[in-house]
Each structure stands twice: as C-alpha cells, then as structure tokens.
Design a protein around this motif. Structure first.
Motif, mmCIF file in Angstrom:
data_model
loop_
_atom_site.group_PDB
_atom_site.id
_atom_site.type_symbol
_atom_site.label_atom_id
_atom_site.label_comp_id
_atom_site.label_asym_id
_atom_site.label_seq_id
_atom_site.Cartn_x
_atom_site.Cartn_y
_atom_site.Cartn_z
ATOM 1 N N GLY A 1 0.809 -1.219 0.000
ATOM 2 C CA GLY A 1 0.000 0.000 0.000
ATOM 3 C C GLY A 1 0.832 1.255 0.000
ATOM 4 N N ARG A 2 0.153 2.338 0.414
ATOM 5 C CA ARG A 2 0.857 3.615 0.449
ATOM 6 C C ARG A 2 0.195 4.585 1.408
ATOM 7 N NH1 ARG A 2 2.907 5.391 -3.569
ATOM 8 N NH2 ARG A 2 3.067 7.575 -3.151
ATOM 9 N N VAL A 3 0.960 5.593 1.782
ATOM 10 C CA VAL A 3 0.490 6.698 2.610
ATOM 11 C C VAL A 3 0.676 7.964 1.795
ATOM 12 C CG1 VAL A 3 0.915 8.042 4.702
ATOM 13 C CG2 VAL A 3 1.100 5.550 4.764
ATOM 14 N N LYS A 4 -0.382 8.765 1.730
ATOM 15 C CA LYS A 4 -0.289 10.046 1.025
ATOM 16 C C LYS A 4 -1.323 10.993 1.595
ATOM 17 C CE LYS A 4 0.071 12.154 -3.504
ATOM 18 N NZ LYS A 4 1.198 12.976 -3.145
ATOM 19 N N ASP A 5 -0.856 12.158 2.019
ATOM 20 C CA ASP A 5 -1.745 13.241 2.455
ATOM 21 C C ASP A 5 -2.804 12.776 3.456
ATOM 22 O OD1 ASP A 5 -0.381 14.936 0.695
ATOM 23 O OD2 ASP A 5 -1.790 14.519 -0.932
ATOM 24 N N HIS A 6 -2.387 12.252 4.590
ATOM 25 C CA HIS A 6 -3.300 11.824 5.661
ATOM 26 C C HIS A 6 -4.266 10.724 5.231
ATOM 27 C CE1 HIS A 6 -1.958 15.809 7.107
ATOM 28 N NE2 HIS A 6 -1.824 15.109 8.219
ATOM 29 N N ARG A 7 -3.787 9.861 4.341
ATOM 30 C CA ARG A 7 -4.572 8.713 3.915
ATOM 31 C C ARG A 7 -3.637 7.516 3.777
ATOM 32 N NH1 ARG A 7 -8.999 8.549 -0.928
ATOM 33 N NH2 ARG A 7 -9.853 6.503 -0.380
ATOM 34 N N LEU A 8 -4.066 6.375 4.324
ATOM 35 C CA LEU A 8 -3.305 5.143 4.241
ATOM 36 C C LEU A 8 -4.184 4.106 3.554
ATOM 37 C CD1 LEU A 8 -1.171 3.547 6.992
ATOM 38 C CD2 LEU A 8 -2.847 2.159 5.793
ATOM 39 N N THR A 9 -3.675 3.496 2.489
ATOM 40 C CA THR A 9 -4.415 2.467 1.758
ATOM 41 C C THR A 9 -3.549 1.219 1.651
ATOM 42 O OG1 THR A 9 -3.657 3.321 -0.372
ATOM 43 C CG2 THR A 9 -5.799 4.095 0.411
ATOM 44 N N MET A 10 -4.191 0.052 1.820
ATOM 45 C CA MET A 10 -3.475 -1.219 1.701
ATOM 46 C C MET A 10 -4.368 -2.264 1.049
ATOM 47 S SD MET A 10 -1.318 -1.851 5.202
ATOM 48 C CE MET A 10 -2.694 -1.834 6.324
ATOM 49 N N ILE B 1 -7.935 -2.200 2.945
ATOM 50 C CA ILE B 1 -8.027 -1.284 4.084
ATOM 51 C C ILE B 1 -7.750 0.137 3.610
ATOM 52 C CG2 ILE B 1 -7.032 -0.660 6.326
ATOM 53 C CD1 ILE B 1 -6.334 -3.663 6.641
ATOM 54 N N ASP B 2 -8.605 1.064 4.063
ATOM 55 C CA ASP B 2 -8.459 2.480 3.734
ATOM 56 C C ASP B 2 -8.690 3.283 5.011
ATOM 57 O OD1 ASP B 2 -8.256 4.738 1.864
ATOM 58 O OD2 ASP B 2 -10.374 5.043 2.303
ATOM 59 N N MET B 3 -7.710 4.098 5.396
ATOM 60 C CA MET B 3 -7.831 4.964 6.564
ATOM 61 C C MET B 3 -7.552 6.390 6.131
ATOM 62 S SD MET B 3 -5.915 2.769 9.500
ATOM 63 C CE MET B 3 -5.000 1.501 8.626
ATOM 64 N N ARG B 4 -8.491 7.262 6.444
ATOM 65 C CA ARG B 4 -8.354 8.658 6.022
ATOM 66 C C ARG B 4 -8.671 9.569 7.197
ATOM 67 N NH1 ARG B 4 -12.340 10.329 1.452
ATOM 68 N NH2 ARG B 4 -12.057 8.118 1.306
ATOM 69 N N LEU B 5 -7.797 10.527 7.460
ATOM 70 C CA LEU B 5 -8.046 11.517 8.500
ATOM 71 C C LEU B 5 -8.759 12.701 7.874
ATOM 72 C CD1 LEU B 5 -7.629 12.158 11.491
ATOM 73 C CD2 LEU B 5 -5.515 13.330 10.845
#
Length: 160
Positions: free
Chosen positions: A106-115, A127-131
């Motif tokens: 996955g990757r992290v970019k601009d307060h978002r983590l995707t896997m 999985i997707d996590m976004r602030l």
C-alpha cells in the motif's frame, strides 16, 4: 529581492521533497461503526484501534469492537510495515498473516493510508484509513474482489 526569492525557492523545494508520514494515525482511536459478516449487519457502539506511525513505519497494535448481536471481538495481532520516503508501505512482519515479508502492500499520502493485503490466492484485505479533520474514517473489506465480502467494517474514530 534576490535573497527573498532564493529563500522562497528553497522552502518550496524542501516542502516538495518532504517524505510521507504515518504520524497522523499514531495513537489510540475510539468510536462507532458498522460491521458486516455474511448477510448480518451489526451496529458497533464501541470500537477501539491502536496504531503507531511515523516517517519510517506503520504498526497495527491492537483493536477491539463491541457490536450488536456479537460477543466483544479483541484483536491483538501486531503487524509491522516499513514506510519509504515516497509513501510506499512494505510488509515487515506479523502475527496472524500470510503476507510475505518484503511485499509492497500500500501507500500513505496526504493523511490517507491504503493497503491491499493478500489473504490467500483469491482473497484480499482492502483497508483504507483517512483523516478528515479530527475524525479517522476506517474502511476494511475482506474477500474476493467483486463478490460479497467475507466481512467488512466501517468505523468513525476520534483520537483519545
């Protein structure tokens, strides 16, 4: 004037070269959500997730959830991922997983983590996590792409 231009240019280059970070997700998060398994959809009145994150790593520490019609679920598996300067997440090690060490997931970019973590030959854990403001929006769908998920979780969490 020329000196001011150089200062602005130097700051622009520093900001554009800044590494991605999982620091935004670091800490203990609490909230509510919805959990789906098979055809059953349950409201979850108590969800807790703990993560560690910085410029070089992301670690899933633990989670628990209390949902209608289910016993409290506790997850103590620890999964560790490295994070490179471009935001790429690479699996390092984990307790209850079939992911190969060194797999890019996955990757992290601009307060978002995707896997997209492989579960087996056909299934993935998406999985997707976004602030968003002070709310962490967590979405997880596990199963075969294009089919009804084995399970799914949507949670809205605040940092403790």
């Amino acid at each position: 004037m020329f000196r001011a231009l150089l200062v602005v240019l130097a700051q622009t280059l520093v900001f554009s070269a800044a590494a991605e970070s999982a620091k935004f997700i670091d800490g203990a998060w609490f909230g509510k959500g919805v959990f789906q398994i098979g055809n059953q959809v349950s409201l979850c009145k108590d969800i807790t997730m703990k993560f560690s994150g910085d410029e070089k790593s992301f670690v899933v520490r633990e989670a628990s959830m209390t949902c209608d019609g289910m016993d409290t679920q506790n997850f103590t598996e620890v999964d560790t991922f490295s994070l490179d300067a471009n935001g790429e997440l690479t699996f390092q090690k984990g307790v209850a997983t079939q992911i190969a060490a060194g797999a890019r997931v996955g990757r992290v970019k601009d307060h978002r983590l995707t896997m997209l973590n492989p579960i087996d030959g056909a299934k993935v854990d998406d999985i997707d996590m976004r602030l968003s403001g002070d709310t962490l929006i967590y979405s997880q769908i596990a199963g075969v792409a294009g089919a009804q998920p084995d399970y799914a979780l949507l949670a809205f969490l605040k940092k403790k």
